[in-house]
Design an enzyme around this catalytic site. Structure first.
Site, short mmCIF file in Angstrom:
data_model
loop_
_atom_site.label_atom_id
_atom_site.label_comp_id
_atom_site.label_asym_id
_atom_site.label_seq_id
_atom_site.Cartn_x
_atom_site.Cartn_y
_atom_site.Cartn_z
NE ARG A 61 -3.86 -2.88 1.89
CZ ARG A 61 -4.53 -2.78 1.60
NH1 ARG A 61 -5.08 -1.89 0.60
NH2 ARG A 61 -5.32 -3.91 1.30
CG ASP A 62 1.17 5.62 -2.63
OD1 ASP A 62 1.78 5.57 -3.99
OD2 ASP A 62 1.99 6.36 -1.54
CG ASN A 108 3.49 9.13 -12.80
OD1 ASN A 108 2.89 9.11 -13.12
ND2 ASN A 108 3.00 9.00 -11.35
CG HIS A 155 0.64 4.69 -8.45
ND1 HIS A 155 0.76 5.35 -7.78
CD2 HIS A 155 2.17 4.97 -9.33
CE1 HIS A 155 1.90 6.17 -7.37
NE2 HIS A 155 2.65 5.96 -8.65
CG HIS A 197 6.40 3.07 -8.29
ND1 HIS A 197 7.62 3.57 -9.13
CD2 HIS A 197 5.47 3.96 -8.43
CE1 HIS A 197 7.59 5.27 -9.16
NE2 HIS A 197 6.50 5.39 -8.67
CB VAL A 256 10.21 5.89 -6.00
CG1 VAL A 256 10.99 4.80 -5.31
CG2 VAL A 256 9.96 6.59 -4.29
P1 DGP Z 1 5.76 7.75 -7.74
O1 DGP Z 1 5.34 9.42 -8.37
O2 DGP Z 1 4.72 7.70 -9.29
O3 DGP Z 1 7.20 7.80 -7.69
O4 DGP Z 1 5.19 7.47 -6.61
C1 DGP Z 1 5.50 7.44 -5.29
C2 DGP Z 1 4.63 6.64 -4.92
O5 DGP Z 1 5.39 6.02 -3.61
C3 DGP Z 1 4.17 7.69 -3.85
O6 DGP Z 1 2.74 7.91 -4.09
C4 DGP Z 1 4.05 7.52 -2.55
C5 DGP Z 1 5.18 6.71 -2.42
N1 DGP Z 1 6.02 5.91 -1.63
C6 DGP Z 1 7.11 6.58 -1.19
N2 DGP Z 1 7.98 6.61 -0.43
C7 DGP Z 1 7.28 5.57 0.52
C8 DGP Z 1 7.85 4.27 0.72
O7 DGP Z 1 8.53 4.68 1.94
N3 DGP Z 1 7.11 3.57 1.89
C9 DGP Z 1 5.55 3.54 0.04
N4 DGP Z 1 4.33 1.94 1.30
N5 DGP Z 1 5.04 4.15 -0.21
C10 DGP Z 1 6.05 5.19 -0.53
#
Ligand code: DGP
Length: 116
Positions: free
Chosen positions: A31-32, A89, A104, A102, A98
């Protein structure tokens, strides 16, 4: 962490905690941390591919599996029939933060189109 390593690499290796919802030899889903919808899951390959720009034909099966797992999780989360969105993205202008590929999976509310 190496230059190509990220928090998602750490999650994939079990070095950083995450709310895991799926894992196998190739893929991890969790989960995000900052959910943008009632269901917001990230599906990643264990292999640290930085962006969609970095995939080759050798990754085609893996890419297909990321989407297949997204569809499976959508069913599991009860959003498959209402509808959901999958997003990748790529790079800064699309909002990638990141640099570990990935997908979403977003759902559980009406989503606007076009996205911002
Ligand atoms: P993007 O913007 O497409 O690179 O999405 C990165 C997503 O990752 C963003 O929605 C927040 C999530 N995220 C960042 N760091 C962490 C983490 O340490 N744990 C989790 N579960 N999600 C994270």
């Amino acid at each position: 962490m190496t230059e190509t390593d990220t928090v998602f690499g750490k999650i994939a290796r079990g070095e950083l905690e995450a709310d895991l919802v799926y894992q196998d030899d190739e893929i991890v889903a969790f989960r995000d941390l900052n959910p943008q919808a009632p269901v917001h899951i990230l599906i990643i390959p264990r292999q640290p591919i930085a962006t969609l720009n970095d995939v080759s034909v050798a990754d085609a099966t893996l890419l297909g599996r990321l989407l297949q797992v997204a569809a499976q999780l959508a069913k599991q989360e009860g959003i498959a029939e209402q509808g959901y969105r999958t997003v990748i993205n790529c790079n800064a202008q699309a909002g990638q933060t990141v640099y570990h590929l990935h997908v979403h999976l977003l759902g559980g509310r009406a989503l606007q189109w076009p996205p911002g």
